[in-house]
Design a protein around this motif. Structure first.
Motif, PDB file in Angstrom:
ATOM      1  N   UNK A  32      -3.705   1.323 -16.063  1.00 28.70           N
ATOM      2  CA  UNK A  32      -2.964   0.119 -15.682  1.00 28.70           C
ATOM      3  C   UNK A  32      -1.911   0.440 -14.618  1.00 28.70           C
ATOM      4  N   UNK A  33      -1.256   1.571 -14.764  1.00 24.41           N
ATOM      5  CA  UNK A  33      -0.241   1.970 -13.780  1.00 24.41           C
ATOM      6  C   UNK A  33      -0.904   2.249 -12.436  1.00 24.41           C
ATOM      7  N   UNK A  34      -2.027   2.950 -12.452  1.00 21.90           N
ATOM      8  CA  UNK A  34      -2.753   3.234 -11.205  1.00 21.90           C
ATOM      9  C   UNK A  34      -3.199   1.925 -10.555  1.00 21.90           C
ATOM     10  N   UNK A  35      -3.665   0.971 -11.367  1.00 24.69           N
ATOM     11  CA  UNK A  35      -4.092  -0.325 -10.840  1.00 24.69           C
ATOM     12  C   UNK A  35      -2.925  -1.065 -10.189  1.00 24.69           C
ATOM     13  N   UNK A  36      -1.751  -1.010 -10.806  1.00 24.09           N
ATOM     14  CA  UNK A  36      -0.552  -1.644 -10.228  1.00 24.09           C
ATOM     15  C   UNK A  36      -0.161  -0.991  -8.910  1.00 24.09           C
ATOM     16  N   UNK A  37      -0.255   0.326  -8.851  1.00 24.47           N
ATOM     17  CA  UNK A  37       0.061   1.045  -7.609  1.00 24.47           C
ATOM     18  C   UNK A  37      -0.922   0.635  -6.511  1.00 24.47           C
ATOM     19  N   UNK A  38      -2.203   0.532  -6.870  1.00 18.54           N
ATOM     20  CA  UNK A  38      -3.230   0.094  -5.905  1.00 18.54           C
ATOM     21  C   UNK A  38      -2.906  -1.290  -5.348  1.00 18.54           C
ATOM     22  N   UNK A  39      -2.569  -2.217  -6.238  1.00 18.27           N
ATOM     23  CA  UNK A  39      -2.240  -3.586  -5.824  1.00 18.27           C
ATOM     24  C   UNK A  39      -1.029  -3.578  -4.888  1.00 18.27           C
ATOM     25  N   UNK A  41       0.145  -1.081  -3.049  1.00 19.15           N
ATOM     26  CA  UNK A  41      -0.184  -0.456  -1.766  1.00 19.15           C
ATOM     27  C   UNK A  41      -0.979  -1.406  -0.875  1.00 19.15           C
ATOM     28  N   UNK A  42      -1.913  -2.131  -1.459  1.00 17.12           N
ATOM     29  CA  UNK A  42      -2.702  -3.087  -0.669  1.00 17.12           C
ATOM     30  C   UNK A  42      -1.822  -4.193  -0.098  1.00 17.12           C
ATOM     31  N   UNK A  43      -0.806  -4.565  -0.844  1.00 18.10           N
ATOM     32  CA  UNK A  43       0.050  -5.663  -0.413  1.00 18.10           C
ATOM     33  C   UNK A  43       1.147  -5.207   0.546  1.00 18.10           C
ATOM     34  N   UNK A  44       1.765  -4.061   0.254  1.00 17.79           N
ATOM     35  CA  UNK A  44       2.953  -3.626   1.006  1.00 17.79           C
ATOM     36  C   UNK A  44       2.729  -2.446   1.957  1.00 17.79           C
ATOM     37  N   UNK A  45       1.758  -1.608   1.692  1.00 15.67           N
ATOM     38  CA  UNK A  45       1.474  -0.371   2.428  1.00 15.67           C
ATOM     39  C   UNK A  45       2.475   0.744   2.138  1.00 15.67           C
ATOM     40  N   UNK A  46       3.747   0.450   2.095  1.00 14.34           N
ATOM     41  CA  UNK A  46       4.786   1.445   1.841  1.00 14.34           C
ATOM     42  C   UNK A  46       5.530   1.034   0.576  1.00 14.34           C
ATOM     43  N   UNK A  68      -4.003  11.543  -5.570  1.00 20.02           N
ATOM     44  CA  UNK A  68      -5.458  11.729  -5.636  1.00 20.02           C
ATOM     45  C   UNK A  68      -6.171  10.420  -5.986  1.00 20.02           C
ATOM     46  N   UNK A  69      -5.653   9.699  -6.965  1.00 15.95           N
ATOM     47  CA  UNK A  69      -6.301   8.465  -7.432  1.00 15.95           C
ATOM     48  C   UNK A  69      -6.205   7.328  -6.407  1.00 15.95           C
ATOM     49  N   UNK A  70      -5.083   7.237  -5.708  1.00 14.46           N
ATOM     50  CA  UNK A  70      -4.876   6.112  -4.787  1.00 14.46           C
ATOM     51  C   UNK A  70      -5.266   6.444  -3.346  1.00 14.46           C
ATOM     52  N   UNK A  71      -5.487   7.718  -3.064  1.00 14.27           N
ATOM     53  CA  UNK A  71      -5.781   8.188  -1.704  1.00 14.27           C
ATOM     54  C   UNK A  71      -4.677   7.775  -0.725  1.00 14.27           C
ATOM     55  N   UNK A  72      -3.447   7.799  -1.216  1.00 17.82           N
ATOM     56  CA  UNK A  72      -2.280   7.464  -0.390  1.00 17.82           C
ATOM     57  C   UNK A  72      -1.617   8.755   0.087  1.00 17.82           C
ATOM     58  N   UNK A  73      -0.744   8.614   1.053  1.00 20.52           N
ATOM     59  CA  UNK A  73       0.029   9.745   1.569  1.00 20.52           C
ATOM     60  C   UNK A  73       1.395   9.784   0.907  1.00 20.52           C
ATOM     61  N   UNK A  83       7.733   8.034  -2.834  1.00 20.11           N
ATOM     62  CA  UNK A  83       7.466   7.082  -1.757  1.00 20.11           C
ATOM     63  C   UNK A  83       6.044   7.341  -1.267  1.00 20.11           C
ATOM     64  N   UNK A  84       5.212   6.280  -1.310  1.00 22.49           N
ATOM     65  CA  UNK A  84       3.813   6.369  -0.898  1.00 22.49           C
ATOM     66  C   UNK A  84       3.526   5.456   0.277  1.00 22.49           C
ATOM     67  N   UNK A  85       2.578   5.886   1.114  1.00 23.81           N
ATOM     68  CA  UNK A  85       2.126   5.056   2.237  1.00 23.81           C
ATOM     69  C   UNK A  85       0.606   5.110   2.297  1.00 23.81           C
ATOM     70  N   UNK A  86       0.009   3.945   2.423  1.00 18.41           N
ATOM     71  CA  UNK A  86      -1.424   3.851   2.683  1.00 18.41           C
ATOM     72  C   UNK A  86      -1.656   2.606   3.528  1.00 18.41           C
ATOM     73  N   UNK A  87      -2.196   2.790   4.744  1.00 20.95           N
ATOM     74  CA  UNK A  87      -2.412   1.618   5.603  1.00 20.95           C
ATOM     75  C   UNK A  87      -3.457   0.689   5.004  1.00 20.95           C
ATOM     76  N   UNK A  88      -3.213  -0.609   5.136  1.00 17.08           N
ATOM     77  CA  UNK A  88      -4.200  -1.593   4.688  1.00 17.08           C
ATOM     78  C   UNK A  88      -5.084  -1.960   5.872  1.00 17.08           C
ATOM     79  N   UNK A  89      -6.058  -2.813   5.628  1.00 10.39           N
ATOM     80  CA  UNK A  89      -6.986  -3.178   6.692  1.00 10.39           C
ATOM     81  C   UNK A  89      -6.306  -3.926   7.830  1.00 10.39           C
ATOM     82  N   UNK A  90      -5.289  -4.734   7.500  1.00  7.31           N
ATOM     83  CA  UNK A  90      -4.620  -5.501   8.555  1.00  7.31           C
ATOM     84  C   UNK A  90      -3.365  -4.817   9.101  1.00  7.31           C
ATOM     85  N   UNK A  91      -3.106  -3.579   8.710  1.00  7.73           N
ATOM     86  CA  UNK A  91      -2.020  -2.758   9.260  1.00  7.73           C
ATOM     87  C   UNK A  91      -0.720  -3.516   9.463  1.00  7.73           C
TER      88      UNK A  91
END
Length: 98
Positions: A32-39, A41-46, A68-73, A83-91
């Motif tokens: 559930x925590x990983x799923x929240x982080x994914x959501x 990251x998709x919404x905010x990127x940072x 590893x699970x989120x493939x974020x930086x 602090x995590x960063x992962x670019x979304x499709x719309x950058x």
């Protein structure tokens, strides 16, 4: 994706005023925590994640698992805050080139 030092510095500046959007509870790193982080990251990127662990080694293992699970930086870890960063499709965030 590997961020250069200059790019990490830029993202640290953007993240400075952010509040943690995911707070890990006593149950640790659950699906559930990983799923929240994914959501988030998709919404905010940072984002910031508050890691609830007193043990330094356990915290490091949790941080590595999240990356590893989120493939974020990982931009940085200060205390219990990651602090995590992962670019979304719309950058939404334009980071400087290397």
């Amino acid at each position: 994706m590997n961020l250069s030092t200059k790019q990490k510095q830029y993202l640290k500046g953007l993240a400075h005023n952010l509040k943690p959007v995911v707070l890990m509870g006593a149950n640790g790193l659950t699906e559930a925590v990983v799923a929240e982080i994914e959501i988030a990251l998709n919404h905010h990127e940072l984002i910031k994640v508050k890691v609830a662990s007193e043990d330094r080694d356990t915290k490091q293992l949790i941080v590595e698992a999240i990356i590893r699970e989120t493939e974020a930086e990982k931009v940085q870890v200060i205390g219990k805050t990651l602090v995590l960063y992962r670019p979304s499709e719309d950058r939404k965030i334009e980071i400087p080139r290397k």
